[in-house]
Design a protein around this motif. Structure first.
Motif, PDB file in Angstrom:
ATOM      1  N   ARG A 179       4.488   2.663  -0.884  1.00 45.04           N
ATOM      2  CA  ARG A 179       4.465   3.360   0.411  1.00 45.04           C
ATOM      3  C   ARG A 179       5.757   3.122   1.179  1.00 45.04           C
ATOM      4  O   ARG A 179       6.351   4.036   1.753  1.00 45.04           O
ATOM      5  N   LYS A 180       6.178   1.867   1.188  1.00 44.49           N
ATOM      6  CA  LYS A 180       7.394   1.509   1.918  1.00 44.49           C
ATOM      7  C   LYS A 180       8.615   2.172   1.298  1.00 44.49           C
ATOM      8  O   LYS A 180       9.507   2.663   2.007  1.00 44.49           O
ATOM      9  N   GLU A 185      -2.827   8.342  -4.491  1.00 42.11           N
ATOM     10  CA  GLU A 185      -2.267   8.542  -3.150  1.00 42.11           C
ATOM     11  C   GLU A 185      -1.022   9.424  -3.153  1.00 42.11           C
ATOM     12  O   GLU A 185      -0.741  10.112  -2.177  1.00 42.11           O
ATOM     13  N   PHE A 186      -0.281   9.396  -4.284  1.00 42.55           N
ATOM     14  CA  PHE A 186       0.952  10.195  -4.378  1.00 42.55           C
ATOM     15  C   PHE A 186       0.885  11.083  -5.625  1.00 42.55           C
ATOM     16  O   PHE A 186       1.578  10.840  -6.614  1.00 42.55           O
ATOM     17  N   ALA A 221       8.728   5.912   2.129  1.00 41.87           N
ATOM     18  CA  ALA A 221       8.814   6.280   3.546  1.00 41.87           C
ATOM     19  C   ALA A 221      10.216   6.789   3.850  1.00 41.87           C
ATOM     20  O   ALA A 221      11.199   6.383   3.208  1.00 41.87           O
ATOM     21  N   SER A 261       1.348  -0.926  -1.456  1.00 44.20           N
ATOM     22  CA  SER A 261       2.060  -1.084  -0.189  1.00 44.20           C
ATOM     23  C   SER A 261       3.567  -0.989  -0.401  1.00 44.20           C
ATOM     24  O   SER A 261       4.282  -0.382   0.414  1.00 44.20           O
TER      25      SER A 261
END
Length: 408
Positions: free
Chosen positions: A138-139, A79-80, A142, A135
């Motif tokens: 991701r946080k 994802e990254f 952000a 998760s």
């Protein structure tokens, strides 16, 4: 025929080249990156976020976590994929003893979170699952700053939260990059807002950005304060914002209780009703004005007496007795005799001194000692009968961090 043979030869060579490239540049071993003394500092310096699993092969809980952490690392990488964003690494503490010592690792597995090359003050204590790790990343990645388009939006901010507001001409300036780095470090403690151009031009001179701290006015008597240092010096802004965002008096919750107990300092806790902000503000003032010098010796906390009804029950109290103050020494809990005396100069400090001197503990075992301090000469005062600590049960295990089977 020769032409056909040449074409076949080229095809074979081309396929071999592809296989070699795939072998070297797309290795089959996925999962977390193995960190050593040789590559650790380079990885920390070149990535915004690094999550490290410190493990030991002989530890059963480390072995339970290992495949989950590797799976999470693969999901995070997918994802990254951009270099410099995030790395999930692992350290074999038996083979890399110097690394384990450097980060004071004594329990396995320990999950450290590094941001911009430095450990964050909070370790990872969430659920141990691949999706939970993803998760969390991701946080963390952000944007920590919310942009406002009009000053009127600032009137609608939550007054129960501490806030840092930046007023800038534009985003592409060094001062904003430093502001964002600080926000990244402190986003768990403060909410950050920023306005550019016309949205904030009335709040600062042209070409001179400013940063303002707004306290949690619902629970604090503090005033707004403008940063007076250089916004071009990261350390200056970071130290100032840390002092503002991490208050002297903190609220204990079930989410941060383990972290607070691990600091190893006794708790001086104000238990209050959820809507009793007046008692919280008075307690804040007493701690700031009389007990600031004790901040290295004790954690000053507030607690929702409805959520933390269990400690009240151990003290022989209920919600109808709120507000009240108690010390949790991690051996016993000691009740402050009368909440009305909180604002009497010297009373709360004397209560703390009785903890340090052992007087509270001695009186528990042997009865009240002769009274010599005029502050203590109050008719009808009875010695406390302290129960065992309840908050010590929320501390992390002596052998491992929270890693339960039902989390797996």
């Amino acid at each position: 025929m020769k032409l056909v043979q040449r074409i076949k030869t080229y095809r074979i060579s081309f396929l071999c080249c592809i296989l070699v490239c795939h072998f070297f540049y797309n290795p089959t071993d996925s999962g977390a990156v193995q960190l050593t003394t040789g590559n650790l500092d380079t990885i920390l310096a070149s990535n915004e976020l690094v999550i490290i699993n410190f493990y030991a092969d002989w530890c059963r809980f480390s072995n339970m976590l290992a495949p989950i952490f590797d799976e999470a690392a693969s999901k995070v990488q997918e994802e990254f994929p951009e270099q410099g964003q995030v790395v999930m690494g692992k350290v074999d503490c038996d083979k890399e003893g110097a690394v384990a010592t450097r980060f004071h690792i004594t329990k396995y597995p320990t999950l450290k979170v590094m941001r911009n090359g430095q450990p964050t003050k909070r370790e990872y204590r969430g659920q141990r699952s691949a999706d939970a790790f993803l998760s969390f990343v991701r946080k963390q990645l952000a944007d920590p700053i919310k942009e406002f388009k009009d000053l009127k939006e600032l009137l609608e901010l939550d007054d129960s939260k501490r806030t840092v507001i930046g007023y800038f001409d534009r985003k592409d300036v060094p001062e904003y990059n430093i502001f964002r780095r600080v926000a990244t470090n402190l986003k768990e403690d403060c909410q950050f807002f920023v306005g550019f151009g016309e949205a904030s031009e009335r709040m600062h001179p042209p070409g001179t950005p400013i940063v303002v701290f707004r306290p949690d006015k619902v629970r604090s008597n503090d005033k707004d304060e403008t940063f007076l240092g250089s916004l071009k010096v990261y350390d200056e802004l970071n130290v100032w914002a840390s002092e503002k965002c991490v208050p002297l008096v903190r609220e204990i919750t079930f989410e941060n209780a383990e972290e607070l107990t691990e600091e190893g300092l006794p708790f001086l806790i104000l238990f209050h009703k959820p809507d009793d902000n007046d008692s919280v503000r008075k307690y804040d003032d007493v701690v700031l004005n009389e007990l600031y010098s004790e901040k290295q010796n004790v954690n000053f906390l507030t607690a929702d007496g409805v959520k933390f009804a269990h400690p009240l029950h151990h003290l022989g109290k209920s919600q109808s007795d709120l507000p009240l103050i108690a010390i949790d020494s991690f051996r016993h809990m000691y009740l402050f005799p009368d909440i009305k005396e909180m604002e009497v100069p010297g009373r709360l400090k004397a209560f703390l001194q009785d903890l340090y001197s052992g007087k509270l503990h001695r009186e528990f075992h042997y009865g009240p000692e002769p009274v010599t301090d005029p502050l203590q000469q109050i008719e009808g005062r009875k010695p406390t009968s302290p129960p065992e600590s309840t908050f010590k049960k929320l501390a992390p295990s002596k052998n491992r961090y929270t890693l339960l089977r039902d989390e797996l």
